[in-house]
Scaffold this motif. Sequence first.
Motif, PDB file in Angstrom:
ATOM      1  N   VAL A 176       1.037  -1.004   0.084  1.00 46.06           N
ATOM      2  CA  VAL A 176      -0.077  -0.222  -0.033  1.00 46.06           C
ATOM      3  C   VAL A 176       0.939   1.394  -0.192  1.00 46.06           C
ATOM      4  CG1 VAL A 176      -1.751  -1.038   1.424  1.00 46.06           C
ATOM      5  CG2 VAL A 176      -0.075   0.099   2.458  1.00 46.06           C
ATOM      6  N   THR A 177       0.117   2.491  -0.227  1.00 44.46           N
ATOM      7  CA  THR A 177       1.015   3.776  -0.357  1.00 44.46           C
ATOM      8  C   THR A 177       0.999   4.197   1.051  1.00 44.46           C
ATOM      9  OG1 THR A 177      -0.807   4.834  -1.046  1.00 44.46           O
ATOM     10  CG2 THR A 177       0.361   3.951  -2.767  1.00 44.46           C
ATOM     11  N   PRO A 178       1.675   5.288   1.334  1.00 48.28           N
ATOM     12  CA  PRO A 178       1.640   5.985   2.556  1.00 48.28           C
ATOM     13  C   PRO A 178       0.549   6.544   2.615  1.00 48.28           C
ATOM     14  CG  PRO A 178       3.979   6.381   1.681  1.00 48.28           C
ATOM     15  CD  PRO A 178       3.003   5.627   0.392  1.00 48.28           C
TER      16      PRO A 178
ATOM     17  N   GLU B  93      -2.512   5.683   1.381  1.00 49.53           N
ATOM     18  CA  GLU B  93      -3.604   4.760   1.884  1.00 49.53           C
ATOM     19  C   GLU B  93      -3.435   4.218   3.407  1.00 49.53           C
ATOM     20  OE1 GLU B  93      -4.647   2.046  -2.100  1.00 49.53           O
ATOM     21  OE2 GLU B  93      -2.642   1.881  -1.381  1.00 49.53           O
ATOM     22  N   LEU B  94      -2.374   4.108   3.486  1.00 50.67           N
ATOM     23  CA  LEU B  94      -2.192   4.072   5.381  1.00 50.67           C
ATOM     24  C   LEU B  94      -2.504   4.856   6.042  1.00 50.67           C
ATOM     25  CD1 LEU B  94      -1.071   1.751   7.226  1.00 50.67           C
ATOM     26  CD2 LEU B  94       1.203   2.718   6.887  1.00 50.67           C
ATOM     27  N   ALA B  95      -2.139   6.037   6.028  1.00 47.18           N
ATOM     28  CA  ALA B  95      -2.717   7.306   6.802  1.00 47.18           C
ATOM     29  C   ALA B  95      -4.124   7.403   6.810  1.00 47.18           C
ATOM     30  CB  ALA B  95      -1.814   8.617   6.127  1.00 47.18           C
ATOM     31  N   LYS B  96      -4.904   7.177   5.447  1.00 48.98           N
ATOM     32  CA  LYS B  96      -6.162   7.212   5.528  1.00 48.98           C
ATOM     33  C   LYS B  96      -7.002   6.161   6.228  1.00 48.98           C
ATOM     34  CE  LYS B  96      -9.971   7.820   1.884  1.00 48.98           C
ATOM     35  NZ  LYS B  96     -10.360   7.653   0.316  1.00 48.98           N
TER      36      LYS B  96
ATOM     37  N   VAL C 169       3.451  -3.048   7.536  1.00 45.77           N
ATOM     38  CA  VAL C 169       2.233  -3.452   6.879  1.00 45.77           C
ATOM     39  C   VAL C 169       2.563  -3.864   5.426  1.00 45.77           C
ATOM     40  CG1 VAL C 169       0.307  -2.240   5.625  1.00 45.77           C
ATOM     41  CG2 VAL C 169       0.826  -1.530   8.048  1.00 45.77           C
ATOM     42  N   ASN C 170       3.460  -3.669   4.793  1.00 39.95           N
ATOM     43  CA  ASN C 170       3.733  -4.082   3.255  1.00 39.95           C
ATOM     44  C   ASN C 170       4.526  -5.454   3.441  1.00 39.95           C
ATOM     45  OD1 ASN C 170       2.571  -2.133   1.941  1.00 39.95           O
ATOM     46  ND2 ASN C 170       4.294  -0.739   1.490  1.00 39.95           N
TER      47      ASN C 170
END
Length: 435
Positions: free
Chosen positions: A349-351, A353-356, A407-408
């Motif tokens: 996932v992207t930074p 996406e993770l923050a959201k 996470v990744n």
Amino acid sequence: MSLFFRVFALVLLPLNALAMDIQEVVTEAGTTIWLVEEPSIPIISIEIEFKGGAVLDPADKLGATVLMAGLLEEGSGDLDSVGFASAAEELAARFSYDGGRDGVSISATMLSENRDATVDLLATALSNPTFDDVSVARVRGQVVANLQSDLNDPNYLAQRRFRELSFGDHPYANPTGGTLETVETLNRDDVIAAHGRSLVRSRATVGVVGDITAAEVGPLIDRLLAGLPEDGPDLPDRATVAEATATHIVPLNTPQAVAIFGHSGINREDPEFIAAFVLNTIMGGGGFSSRLSTEVREKRGLTYGIYSYLVGADYGALVLGSVASANDRMAEVVELVEAEWAKMAGDGVTPEELAKAKRYITGSYPLRFTSNGRIANSLVGMQLAKLPIDYVDTRNDLINALTLEEVNDLASRLYKPENLRFVIVGQPEGVAATQ
């Protein structure tokens, strides 16, 4: 409207969910209770889960536990079903019973002033149910009618077939509610046997919330469970999930095809489960903004809804998804799901996406704790998952502490495109069954 419903309709427990004072109480009989005291409202909610459930049903008695749970309110002691319902109404009490795959759950909500009489009434339902032949026949007929309806439900058929393929000869492969063949033969003796297998004191997990103290709750729960046997039969071993990249088609004459897809997952007690929960939110558990919904629903209009979810059950964990689409568009849906699964495994996932996802998950958490009953249910769930008693206070911090690398790394291991199985019910065009 009864007194209970007038009061209960207004009950929203005035607690800050992230500063909840949970006490652990061990009764004289050895039952562990997680308790949240809330004396400002004269309501008490009790949630009990008896570990076991339908996984303990013999192969030729499938559905016995579900039938038994449905009969617990059909009379006990000297009361028939009408008398029991009238007694509960007089006490302004509400009870519910559910026979599930992993356990039998009991929920009770009562007025503080009636708690002793209410617990005594519930105790008779748990330890001395009547299970009379007339009630058994009537409720069995209702279960059979539901099963007959299920045989035309593509969601039920897809889930049932997916479990059969995933769990083989383990009890998890069996339908929780049984089959027409097994349920139609169930009798009073089978219901009594299911009661003895499932409702045992040593396997009771208890959560209590409301107007009751730690000193009072232990004797109350001991009295409630006193008439039950101490132990029951051995529980099953964990299942080994059969992995395979395959597409299975279950023919059904319906304008829309339904698909269940997924593979083995992650156990709820695994320390990485919380990271898996974040990943699933991004993949398909976060509503219309999730990846699957964006690609399949929003961009292409192939479905009204597509979801993914984690099944962290007692004996076998899965990562699953579900979608319904027109038969002539299911092939495109399958391709998109396969692509997103591979993308998650390969790229993570992207930074952003993770923050959201972190904001969404942490912000919505207090909504789980808006009433006594929901909190009691959560207390039981935390115990069953072997979470620490301060988990409510630390859970959001644990989520916020997750790094992109953590996470990744899990994404590359949790998502297995090489093992992605589809079970499609309907008449999908352009989809070839591979098994």
